[in-house]
Scaffold this motif. Structure first.
Motif, PDB file in Angstrom:
ATOM      1  N   GLN A 166       0.833  -1.202   0.000  1.00 36.53           N
ATOM      2  CA  GLN A 166       0.000   0.000   0.000  1.00 36.53           C
ATOM      3  C   GLN A 166       0.869   1.255   0.000  1.00 36.53           C
ATOM      4  O   GLN A 166       0.579   2.225  -0.701  1.00 36.53           O
TER       5      GLN A 166
ATOM      6  N   GLN B 215       1.381   9.496  -5.673  1.00 38.02           N
ATOM      7  CA  GLN B 215       1.848  10.848  -5.342  1.00 38.02           C
ATOM      8  C   GLN B 215       2.772  11.379  -6.435  1.00 38.02           C
ATOM      9  O   GLN B 215       2.670  12.547  -6.831  1.00 38.02           O
TER      10      GLN B 215
ATOM     11  N   ASP C  72       0.794   4.117  -2.853  1.00 38.33           N
ATOM     12  CA  ASP C  72       0.543   5.518  -2.519  1.00 38.33           C
ATOM     13  C   ASP C  72       1.672   6.409  -3.043  1.00 38.33           C
ATOM     14  O   ASP C  72       1.424   7.497  -3.567  1.00 38.33           O
TER      15      ASP C  72
END
Length: 137
Positions: free
Chosen positions: A101, A109, A105
């Motif tokens: 995860q 970003q 992420d």
């Protein structure tokens, strides 16, 4: 003659203004030094040349720094601290969310940053167009 007093609010505003001016001065000096370092060795850069490029006075330079080397030392320390802070944040995130995860992420970003920057967006579009052209051949 009546004695004039300065209100606490005015003093606070003045202190904030001085803080902002000092920050702008430091940023101008740092930017000017980096610009000059692209063209010259550190030993060849004079304080006079640096302050002229930065658009500040010699006094402003010496109010903020002891030497040209101190500018780089402080920038290095600040950058190192930022990297350490980000490393600790990442470690905490991996511990809390798991590596898969956290990696997902991170990728999102980076993608968001690229999309928010017009130059990167244009380059990304150019790469997509070139890839499509090559695939159609």
């Amino acid at each position: 003659m009546k004695k004039r007093t300065i209100s606490p609010k005015s003093l606070k505003n003045l202190a904030q203004s001085n803080k902002e001016i000092n920050q702008l001065t430091r940023e101008s000096i740092e930017t000017a030094l980096l610009f000059l370092l692209e063209k010259k060795d550190m030993r060849q850069i004079s304080i006079s040349e640096l302050v002229k490029k930065a658009g500040v006075s010699r006094n402003a330079f010496y109010r903020n720094y002891k030497s040209k080397e101190e500018i780089l030392e402080l920038a290095y320390a600040r950058t190192s601290q930022n990297l350490m802070d980000k490393w600790h944040q990442l470690q905490k995130k991996v511990h809390e969310d798991g590596i898969q995860q956290s990696f997902s992420d991170f990728i999102q970003q980076q993608k968001d940053k690229v999309e928010d920057t017009k130059t990167f967006s244009n380059i990304s579009q150019w790469i997509k167009d070139k890839t499509n052209q090559l695939n159609q051949r």
